[in-house]
Design an enzyme around this catalytic site. Sequence first.
Site, PDB file in Angstrom:
ATOM      1  N   LYS A  10       0.825  -1.209   0.000  1.00 58.02           N
ATOM      2  CA  LYS A  10       0.000   0.000   0.000  1.00 58.02           C
ATOM      3  C   LYS A  10       0.867   1.272   0.000  1.00 58.02           C
ATOM      4  CE  LYS A  10      -3.954  -2.203   2.288  1.00 58.02           C
ATOM      5  NZ  LYS A  10      -4.987  -2.056   3.362  1.00 58.02           N
ATOM      6  N   TYR A  50     -12.395  -1.514  -3.636  1.00 61.37           N
ATOM      7  CA  TYR A  50     -12.944  -1.728  -2.279  1.00 61.37           C
ATOM      8  C   TYR A  50     -14.467  -1.599  -2.252  1.00 61.37           C
ATOM      9  CZ  TYR A  50      -8.455  -1.996   0.179  1.00 61.37           C
ATOM     10  OH  TYR A  50      -7.230  -2.389   0.671  1.00 61.37           O
ATOM     11  N   ASN A 113      -2.005   0.160   6.867  1.00 56.90           N
ATOM     12  CA  ASN A 113      -1.510  -1.112   7.393  1.00 56.90           C
ATOM     13  C   ASN A 113      -0.613  -1.880   6.410  1.00 56.90           C
ATOM     14  OD1 ASN A 113      -3.491  -1.940   5.672  1.00 56.90           O
ATOM     15  ND2 ASN A 113      -4.785  -2.915   7.206  1.00 56.90           N
ATOM     16  N   HIS A 116      -2.149  -5.499   1.567  1.00 55.00           N
ATOM     17  CA  HIS A 116      -3.477  -6.103   1.361  1.00 55.00           C
ATOM     18  C   HIS A 116      -3.310  -7.558   0.973  1.00 55.00           C
ATOM     19  CE1 HIS A 116      -7.530  -6.789  -0.224  1.00 55.00           C
ATOM     20  NE2 HIS A 116      -6.916  -7.419  -1.206  1.00 55.00           N
ATOM     21  N   GLU A 127     -10.241 -10.071  -7.434  1.00 62.06           N
ATOM     22  CA  GLU A 127      -9.199  -9.045  -7.240  1.00 62.06           C
ATOM     23  C   GLU A 127      -8.051  -9.205  -8.245  1.00 62.06           C
ATOM     24  OE1 GLU A 127      -8.068  -9.242  -3.103  1.00 62.06           O
ATOM     25  OE2 GLU A 127      -9.975  -8.385  -2.433  1.00 62.06           O
TER      26      GLU A 127
HETATM   27  P1  DAT Z   1      -8.199  -6.670   5.594  1.00 57.02           P
HETATM   28  O1  DAT Z   1      -7.380  -5.671   4.812  1.00 57.02           O
HETATM   29  O2  DAT Z   1      -7.439  -7.224   6.750  1.00 57.02           O
HETATM   30  O3  DAT Z   1      -8.818  -7.726   4.725  1.00 57.02           O
HETATM   31  P2  DAT Z   1     -10.849  -5.463   5.731  1.00 57.02           P
HETATM   32  O4  DAT Z   1     -11.161  -6.192   4.470  1.00 57.02           O
HETATM   33  O5  DAT Z   1     -11.804  -5.616   6.874  1.00 57.02           O
HETATM   34  O6  DAT Z   1      -9.390  -5.836   6.278  1.00 57.02           O
HETATM   35  O7  DAT Z   1     -10.743  -3.908   5.444  1.00 57.02           O
HETATM   36  C1  DAT Z   1     -10.091  -3.462   4.272  1.00 57.02           C
HETATM   37  C2  DAT Z   1      -9.213  -2.293   4.622  1.00 57.02           C
HETATM   38  O8  DAT Z   1     -10.028  -1.227   5.100  1.00 57.02           O
HETATM   39  C3  DAT Z   1      -8.205  -2.550   5.744  1.00 57.02           C
HETATM   40  O9  DAT Z   1      -7.009  -3.132   5.283  1.00 57.02           O
HETATM   41  C4  DAT Z   1      -7.986  -1.170   6.269  1.00 57.02           C
HETATM   42  C5  DAT Z   1      -9.342  -0.514   6.122  1.00 57.02           C
HETATM   43  N1  DAT Z   1     -10.113  -0.609   7.363  1.00 57.02           N
HETATM   44  C6  DAT Z   1     -10.753  -1.695   7.862  1.00 57.02           C
HETATM   45  N2  DAT Z   1     -11.353  -1.430   9.020  1.00 57.02           N
HETATM   46  C7  DAT Z   1     -11.103  -0.118   9.264  1.00 57.02           C
HETATM   47  C8  DAT Z   1     -11.443   0.794  10.311  1.00 57.02           C
HETATM   48  N3  DAT Z   1     -12.178   0.402  11.353  1.00 57.02           N
HETATM   49  N4  DAT Z   1     -10.986   2.059  10.231  1.00 57.02           N
HETATM   50  C9  DAT Z   1     -10.245   2.480   9.179  1.00 57.02           C
HETATM   51  N5  DAT Z   1      -9.894   1.681   8.147  1.00 57.02           N
HETATM   52  C10 DAT Z   1     -10.311   0.406   8.193  1.00 57.02           C
HETATM   53 MG    MG Z   2     -10.284  -7.636   3.309  1.00 60.69          MG
END
Ligand code: DAT
Ligand code: MG
Length: 134
Positions: A10, A50, A113, A116, A127
């Site tokens: 990222k 997303y 973070n 991905h 994806e």
């Molecule tokens: P992952 O990337 O672990 O699959 P996810 O699919 O739940 O997690 O969410 C996609 C992305 O969205 C994640 O990498 C970072 C962002 N995200 C998720 N939860 C969030 C939150 N509570 N606040 C801010 N960003 C968030």
């Molecule tokens: Mg995810």
Amino acid sequence: MNEQTLAIIKPDAVKKNLIGKIIQRIEEEGFTITAMKLLHLTKEEAQGFYVVHKERPFYDGLTDFMSSGRIVAMTLERERAISTWRKVMGATDPAKAEPGTIRRLFGFSVERNATHGSDAPDTAAWEIDYFFKE
Ligand code: DAT
Ligand code: MG
């Protein structure tokens, strides 16, 4: 019985010059990189990627961040690639990720973070297509 997953380095990690370290880790974990692109998503492209999160309160911030700089998109191949890559990345929130995981080592916040990874075979296929369709 190899499997493919979609991985992204990222914008936060690219800005911190962590591409090399993350790719080294990917190779050490036994993945083969089968496709790779350096690109800068538009806001619309980040929103498309997303779209599953479009009703979430963090969607706008997430897609601003994902379109804020260059990313590296890759397809990774190995046995159980999807679950293995998620384990190597660690939990979404770097503060909750296991020591030694990429997000724990390099992530800054739940939004920034570092990496991905796809979460299931159907999302991985979708994806991979999003970035690497002809
Ligand atoms: P992952 O990337 O672990 O699959 P996810 O699919 O739940 O997690 O969410 C996609 C992305 O969205 C994640 O990498 C970072 C962002 N995200 C998720 N939860 C969030 C939150 N509570 N606040 C801010 N960003 C968030
Ligand atoms: Mg995810």
